[in-house]
Motif scaffolding. Structure first.
Motif, short mmCIF file in Angstrom:
data_model
loop_
_atom_site.label_atom_id
_atom_site.label_comp_id
_atom_site.label_asym_id
_atom_site.label_seq_id
_atom_site.Cartn_x
_atom_site.Cartn_y
_atom_site.Cartn_z
N SER A 14 41.76 -25.41 -30.89
CA SER A 14 40.89 -25.67 -29.74
C SER A 14 40.03 -26.92 -29.88
O SER A 14 39.58 -27.47 -28.90
CB SER A 14 40.01 -24.44 -29.47
OG SER A 14 39.20 -24.17 -30.59
N ARG A 15 39.76 -27.35 -31.10
CA ARG A 15 38.91 -28.55 -31.25
C ARG A 15 39.14 -29.17 -32.63
O ARG A 15 39.97 -28.68 -33.41
CB ARG A 15 37.44 -28.19 -31.06
CG ARG A 15 37.03 -27.00 -31.91
CD ARG A 15 35.61 -26.58 -31.68
NE ARG A 15 35.18 -25.94 -32.91
CZ ARG A 15 34.42 -24.86 -32.97
NH1 ARG A 15 33.97 -24.32 -31.85
NH2 ARG A 15 34.08 -24.34 -34.12
N HIS A 19 42.86 -29.93 -32.84
CA HIS A 19 43.08 -30.58 -31.55
C HIS A 19 43.75 -31.94 -31.76
O HIS A 19 44.71 -32.29 -31.07
CB HIS A 19 41.73 -30.74 -30.85
CG HIS A 19 41.83 -30.90 -29.38
ND1 HIS A 19 41.71 -32.11 -28.77
CD2 HIS A 19 42.04 -30.00 -28.39
CE1 HIS A 19 41.84 -31.96 -27.46
NE2 HIS A 19 42.04 -30.69 -27.21
N SER A 36 44.45 -19.47 -30.96
CA SER A 36 42.99 -19.62 -30.91
C SER A 36 42.36 -18.31 -30.45
O SER A 36 43.03 -17.49 -29.82
CB SER A 36 42.58 -20.73 -29.94
OG SER A 36 42.95 -21.98 -30.46
N CYS A 44 42.89 -28.11 -22.26
CA CYS A 44 44.02 -28.47 -23.13
C CYS A 44 45.11 -29.04 -22.25
O CYS A 44 45.99 -28.31 -21.75
CB CYS A 44 44.54 -27.24 -23.88
SG CYS A 44 43.29 -26.54 -24.96
N THR A 192 33.72 -33.85 -36.99
CA THR A 192 33.98 -32.68 -36.14
C THR A 192 32.68 -31.88 -36.00
O THR A 192 31.69 -32.16 -36.67
CB THR A 192 35.03 -31.73 -36.75
OG1 THR A 192 34.52 -31.27 -38.01
CG2 THR A 192 36.37 -32.40 -36.98
N SER A 193 32.75 -30.81 -35.21
CA SER A 193 31.54 -30.02 -34.95
C SER A 193 31.12 -29.16 -36.14
O SER A 193 30.05 -28.57 -36.14
CB SER A 193 31.77 -29.12 -33.73
OG SER A 193 32.89 -28.31 -33.95
#
Ligand code: NAD
Length: 246
Positions: A14-15, A19, A36, A44, A192-193
């Motif tokens: 998802s990320r 991703h 996910s 997406c 990334t997060s």
């Protein structure tokens, strides 16, 4: 006759790194099945994303066989060319603090180990016939935190990634005779997060290349490990960290 399309199952799409990997591998002709926790999102926007999506929470080990069954039913000829185990969690304490041994309870240990390690062993076991039929490969996403104490990654995360490095060796040993290769990639600080406050300072002080890595740089290495260019690489763990480990 057109070349057979390569099919990959990628968890945690998802990320972030997942991703970027979907986008890169699709541009190189791969079909990607994704897993996910979230239901399919219209964000997406890649081709056939909706029909290639499987919703599952990998913390629920009893769901792994169901995911494998869905994947099996979507393979045109029973062949899975790559399994990329990218989903991972790195829980933090209040205000993003590090969870050391003293702050980590049994439920956190179980959750982190199930997502980051045990579900991966079960997924590899469930999909071995399809991987073997394709003479495919497995790529596990470990971490620099699996081999040294990291200022932000917690103890359960670090132990799970060290365990995943060991699982990678075990799979390389056990599945190699069936024609299935298994390798790991160990990212350092990737944009990334998952990153914590303070990462910029760490990069300046500890990363020889003096910058964060980009998700696409990780995706390129995953692509390499899934391609014939790496056909004799089995049981390796490749550092992607700008030299942070030296
Ligand atoms: P991220 O948090 O952006 O992505 C993690 C993915 O895993 C997400 O898609 C998330 O939905 C999925 N996921 C988490 N728990 C799940 C569950 N229970 N069931 C199904 N899916 C689940 O992080 P990222 O940085 O892209 O991380 C990807 C991998 O790279 C992870 O394994 C992480 O440990 C590893 N890693 C990242 C870095 C970094 O700097 N970003 C460094 C070292 C290792």
């Amino acid at each position: 006759m057109a070349a057979e399309q390569q099919v990959m199952l990628l968890t945690g799409a998802s990320r972030g790194i997942g991703h970027a990997t979907v986008k890169l591998l699709q541009s190189r002709g791969w079909r990607i099945l994704t897993v996910s926790r979230q239901p399919f999102s219209d964000a997406c926007a890649w081709p056939a994303a909706r029909e290639n999506h499987v919703q599952a929470d990998l913390a629920r080990l009893e769901d792994v066989e169901r995911v494998a069954e869905v994947v099996r039913s979507r393979l045109p000829d029973g062949k899975l060319h790559a399994l990329v185990n990218n989903a991972g969690i790195s829980p933090k304490g209040p205000g993003g603090t590090r969870l050391g041994v003293l702050e980590t309870d049994a439920a956190t240990w179980t959750h982190v180990l199930n997502v980051n390690l045990v579900s991966i062993a079960l997924m590899a076991r469930a999909l071995l016939p399809e991987l073997s039929a394709a003479k495919g490969c497995i790529v596990n996403v470990t971490s620099i935190a699996g081999s040294r104490v990291h200022p932000f990654a917690g103890v359960a995360y670090a132990a799970s990634k060290a365990g995943l490095a060991a699982l990678t060796r075990e799979l390389a040993h056990e599945l190699g005779p069936r024609g299935v290769r298994c390798n790991a990639i160990a990212p350092g600080e990737i944009r990334t997060s998952i990153l914590s406050p303070g990462t910029d300072e760490l990069v300046t002080q500890q990363v020889p290349l003096r910058r964060l890595g980009e998700p696409v740089e990780v995706a390129e290495t995953i692509h390499f490990l899934c391609s014939p260019a790496s056909s004799y690489i089995n049981g390796a763990e490749i550092h992607i960290n700008g030299g942070q480990h030296v």
